[in-house]
Design a protein around this motif. Structure first.
Motif, mmCIF file in Angstrom:
data_model
loop_
_atom_site.group_PDB
_atom_site.id
_atom_site.type_symbol
_atom_site.label_atom_id
_atom_site.label_comp_id
_atom_site.label_asym_id
_atom_site.label_seq_id
_atom_site.Cartn_x
_atom_site.Cartn_y
_atom_site.Cartn_z
ATOM 1 N N LYS A 79 114.895 26.770 92.834
ATOM 2 C CA LYS A 79 114.888 27.793 91.962
ATOM 3 C C LYS A 79 113.608 28.279 91.636
ATOM 4 O O LYS A 79 112.864 27.554 91.813
ATOM 5 C CB LYS A 79 115.722 26.940 90.628
ATOM 6 N N PRO A 80 113.685 29.476 90.891
ATOM 7 C CA PRO A 80 112.308 30.084 90.350
ATOM 8 C C PRO A 80 111.851 29.335 89.159
ATOM 9 O O PRO A 80 112.464 28.462 88.661
ATOM 10 C CB PRO A 80 112.793 31.471 90.169
ATOM 11 N N LEU A 125 110.506 33.555 94.515
ATOM 12 C CA LEU A 125 111.644 33.998 93.936
ATOM 13 C C LEU A 125 111.251 34.385 92.653
ATOM 14 O O LEU A 125 110.643 34.029 91.767
ATOM 15 C CB LEU A 125 112.505 32.562 93.759
ATOM 16 N N PRO A 126 112.147 35.447 92.486
ATOM 17 C CA PRO A 126 111.933 36.195 90.681
ATOM 18 C C PRO A 126 112.707 35.463 89.914
ATOM 19 O O PRO A 126 113.738 34.757 90.039
ATOM 20 C CB PRO A 126 112.723 37.561 90.987
ATOM 21 N N THR A 130 106.806 32.090 91.632
ATOM 22 C CA THR A 130 107.894 32.752 90.972
ATOM 23 C C THR A 130 107.521 34.067 90.676
ATOM 24 O O THR A 130 106.138 34.274 90.425
ATOM 25 C CB THR A 130 107.971 32.013 89.618
ATOM 26 N N LYS A 153 110.967 39.019 87.199
ATOM 27 C CA LYS A 153 112.384 39.516 87.125
ATOM 28 C C LYS A 153 112.384 40.803 87.908
ATOM 29 O O LYS A 153 111.761 41.896 87.301
ATOM 30 C CB LYS A 153 112.846 39.529 85.772
ATOM 31 N N ARG A 184 112.545 41.560 94.678
ATOM 32 C CA ARG A 184 113.366 41.056 95.708
ATOM 33 C C ARG A 184 113.048 39.733 95.969
ATOM 34 O O ARG A 184 111.738 39.416 96.020
ATOM 35 C CB ARG A 184 113.306 41.976 97.048
ATOM 36 N N SER A 185 113.970 38.729 96.276
ATOM 37 C CA SER A 185 113.689 37.531 96.817
ATOM 38 C C SER A 185 112.786 37.451 98.174
ATOM 39 O O SER A 185 113.168 38.406 98.952
ATOM 40 C CB SER A 185 114.710 36.548 96.855
ATOM 41 N N ASP A 232 116.639 34.403 89.609
ATOM 42 C CA ASP A 232 117.273 34.547 90.608
ATOM 43 C C ASP A 232 118.121 33.294 90.992
ATOM 44 O O ASP A 232 117.774 32.275 90.401
ATOM 45 C CB ASP A 232 116.319 34.581 92.071
ATOM 46 N N ALA A 233 119.390 33.468 91.899
ATOM 47 C CA ALA A 233 120.323 32.243 91.962
ATOM 48 C C ALA A 233 119.483 31.182 92.754
ATOM 49 O O ALA A 233 119.967 30.232 92.759
ATOM 50 C CB ALA A 233 121.237 32.668 92.751
ATOM 51 N N GLY A 234 118.224 31.533 93.691
ATOM 52 C CA GLY A 234 117.442 30.650 94.364
ATOM 53 C C GLY A 234 118.396 30.433 95.688
ATOM 54 O O GLY A 234 119.316 31.103 96.187
#
Length: 545
Positions: free
Chosen positions: A229-230, A284-285, A258, A261, A264-265, A288-290
Motif C-alpha cells: 500500500k502507499p 504508488l500514489p 509514495t 494522489k 499513475r501507479s 491507490d489500492a496498491g
C-alpha cells in the motif's frame, strides 16, 4: 430468435454480455442492475429477454448465434456438448481440433489420481534420525524431515493460518520426546526427481505464485503473500505486509516510494530466477489500492525447515546445528526411512498424514491451483514405481524423472477411458505449459468416462460450482446455472476454457467442453460467451430425443 441473432451480430462483444444478462433476467427475479457492469447498461434494452429454449433445434440455433458472433471471429472456438442420458451429441464445433487447454488440463491429472490413488490416499511427511532421542530427549546427530509432496501444510487448508500446519508437525516432534538436536535440521525433498518447475513453463511465470516451484516438501503454496500500500505522505516508503509475516527465508528490498494522489501507479515487483531477494521499486500514489498477490519463493524446502526450526524453538527445543536441504540432485545422500525400499539405517521419529486426497483435489480444482496439480502428477509418477502400485512390474520401466513418470500414468489411464496417446499432447499436469494440446472430443470423452466411474461423486464435488465457489463463484449468479453447473475453468493470455457437467431444466444430464484459443484475455467476451452457453444448457426445457 432471428431478431436476437441479428442484434448479436450487430453488437459483437457487448451483445453477448447483454445476452447473458437477458437470460439471467428472463429466467430469474434478480434485478438487472444487481448483476451487470455499468458499461453494458445502455445496451440491455436493445436485446429482448429471451425465454428458455424449448426444443433441440432452438437450443442449437442459439448456441450457434453465440459462437458465430463477429467478436469471436479472430479466435478459434472448439466446443462439444453431449447428453449423458441419451448419448446424443447436442452441438459440436471444431471438436476434433487440437487446442491449448489452460487449466482444463487439470481435469486429466486429477481424474487419473482419483482412479489410481483413490479418494482416501494420504501424503505422508516423515521425521527421521539415525536413532531415537535418548532419555534426555537428545538427538545426537541431524534430524531430517522427508516430504512426499503434501500440499496441505498451508494457510489454504487452515483457515488462513500460515503456521498451523507447521505447528502441528512441531507438536508431533515434541510429543516424540525430542528436546535437543545436536546436528542440523534437514529438509529432505529428494522424493521427487527432476526439475522443480513444470515442462514448458515460461520464465515470466516463475516470479508469481501461480508458477511456484514444485517440491516434495512444500509450505504455504511455496509462495509469500504481499500486500503493498502507499505510505501516508508523499516520498514515504510504501507499506509492505507479508504472509507469513517476518519471513526469514526471503529478503525484501523496499525501494518503492509514495507519489502524489492522482498520479499513475508505477509499482515494480521483481525476483530474479533463483534469487532470494524480492525487489520492490517504483511508486504508488496516495489513495491507490496498491497490490495484493503472491510471489513464488526460490527454495520451498528451506522455507519449510526455517519455519519448523522457529516452531520447535518456541516449544523449547534446542537446535545446535543449521538448517539445510537435500534434493534428488544433491551430491550428499542422507540415510532416511525410505517407503519404497526396506528401511535404511534411520528410524522414524514422527510422521504426519495429509487430509484425504478427495479434500486436496477440491482445493486443487476449485481455485485452479497449479502447484498442487504438479505435485499430484509427480506423486502419480512415484506411485507407479512404489509398492503402492498394483502394477509393480511396470515400475522397472518408469522414467526416473517424476514428471515424466506421472505423465506416463496419465496416458495409461486415458487409454482406459478410450483416449489414444495420439489424441492428446501432454507436457505438464496443470496446463500452465503452452505446449499442452487436447481436444473438446477428448475432454468430453474423459468427463463421460468419469461420470460412470466409482469415484464420480468425489470427482464432481471437487469441481467449481457456478455462482457458489472456486473460480466460478462470481459467475452465472441468479441464473439456472447457479448451483448447477460444475465445471473447470481455464485461462491463459490467449486461452479461455470451461468444461464440465450441467443438468437441464428438464432434468437431463449433459457434459460439455468449451475451449477458445488465440483470443486476448483482456476481452470479457471470452468468459461471457461460455457462460451464456452454459446458462442456455441449464435452462433448456426440452429433450435431446
Amino acid at each position: 430468435m432471428k431478431k436476437l441473432g441479428h442484434d448479436l451480430r450487430s453488437l459483437g462483444a457487448i451483445g453477448v454480455i447483454a445476452l447473458t444478462l437477458a437470460i439471467q433476467c428472463s429466467l430469474t427475479s434478480v434485478p438487472v442492475h444487481a448483476q451487470a457492469p455499468t458499461a453494458t447498461t445502455s445496451s440491455r434494452s436493445v436485446i429482448p429477454a429471451p425465454e428458455a429454449p424449448a426444443t433441440l433445434v432452438e437450443l442449437r440455433s442459439r448456441i450457434e448465434e453465440i459462437c458465430r458472433q463477429p467478436a469471436l471471429e479472430p479466435g478459434f472456438f472448439a466446443l462439444k456438448i453431449v447428453s449423458l442420458d441419451s448419448g446424443q451429441t447436442i452441438f459440436e464445433q471444431s471438436a476434433n481440433k487440437f487446442v491449448r487447454p489452460a487449466s482444463n488440463m487439470k481435469l486429466y491429472t486429477v481424474a487419473t489420481a482419483f482412479d489410481r490413488l483413490t479418494p482416501d490416499f494420504h501424503f505422508i511427511t516423515s521425521v527421521y534420525a539415525k536413532e531415537k532421542p535418548n532419555k534426555s530427549g537428545v538427538i545426537s546427530d541431524f534430524l531430517g524431515v522427508k516430504g512426499t509432496g503434501d500440499p496441505s501444510i498451508a494457510a489454504r487448508f487452515n483457515n488462513g493460518d500460515y503456521f498451523k500446519g507447521i505447528n502441528d508437525l512441531a507438536d508431533r516432534i515434541v510429543a516424540a520426546g525430542v528436546k535437543r538436536i545436536k546436528g542440523d535440521l534437514v529438509g529432505d525433498e529428494s522424493y521427487f526427481k527432476g526439475s522443480p518447475v513444470g515442462s514448458g513453463w515460461e520464465w515470466e511465470d516463475l516470479t508469481w505464485s501461480y508458477g511456484a516451484q514444485i517440491s516434495a516438501l512444500s509450505i504455504n503454496d511455496n509462495a509469500i503473500d504481499l500486500n503493498i500500500k502507499p505510505g501516508t505522505t508523499v516520498g514515504a516508503p510504501v507499506s509492505i505486509v507479508t504472509g507469513p509475516p517476518n519471513a526469514s527465508f526471503i529478503t525484501i528490498a523496499n525501494h518503492a516510494t509514495t507519489s502524489p494522489k492522482g498520479l499513475r501507479s508505477d509499482l515494480q515487483i521483481y525476483r530474479g530466477l533463483g534469487s532470494n531477494t524480492l525487489e520492490i521499486s517504483g511508486s504508488l500514489p496516495i489513495g491507490d489500492a496498491g497490490f495484493v498477490g503472491g510471489v513464488a519463493i526460490p527454495d520451498p524446502a528451506l522455507a519449510f525447515v526455517s519455519m519448523l526450526r522457529d516452531a520447535l524453538i518456541k516449544r523449547g527445543v534446542k537446535i545446535d546445528g543449521q538448517v539445510r536441504t537435500v534434493s534428488s540432485q544433491s551430491f550428499e545422500r542422507l540415510p532416511y526411512l525410505e517407503r519404497v525400499q526396506p528401511a535404511g539405517v534411520a528410524v522414524e521419529i514422527a510422521s504426519m498424514p495429509s487430509p484425504p486426497f478427495s479434500i486436496i483435489a477440491a482445493q486443487t480444482l476449485k481455485p485452479s491451483q497449479n502447484q498442487y496439480t504438479e505435485i499430484i502428477l509427480r506423486a502419480l509418477g512415484e506411485w507407479a514405481r512404489s509398492d503402492l502400485s498394483p502394477t509393480r512390474d511396470y515400475a522397472q520401466d518408469v522414467p526416473k524423472n517424476s514428471e515424466e513418470a506421472g505423465l506416463g500414468v496419465v496416458k495409461k489411464f486415458l487409454r482406459q477411458a478410450g483416449i489414444g496417446e495420439n489424441d492428446v499432447a501432454l507436457n505438464d499436469g496443470s496446463g500452465l505449459s503452452r505446449n499442452d494440446l487436447i481436444t473438446a472430443n477428448t475432454t468430453v470423452q474423459l468427463l463421460t468416462f468419469m461420470s460412470r466411474h466409482k469415484y464420480f461423486a468425489q470427482f464432481r464435488d471437487a469441481l467449481p460450482i457456478a455462482g457458489v465457489d472456486g473460480t466460478l463463484r462470481t459467475r452465472m449468479r441468479g441464473t439456472p446455472a447457479e448451483g448447477n453447473v460444475r465445471a473447470k475453468t481455464g485461462s491463459l493470455s490467449s486461452v479461455a476454457s470451461l468444461s464440465g457437467y450441467v443438468t437441464t431444466a428438464a432434468g437431463e444430464h449433459l457434459v460439455f467442453s468449451m475451449m477458445l484459443n488465440n483470443y486476448p484475455d483482456a476481452a470479457a467476451v471470452r468468459r461471457d460467451s461460455m457462460d451464456a452457453i452454459a446458462i442456455l444448457l441449464a435452462s433448456f426445457a426440452g429433450k435431446t430425443q
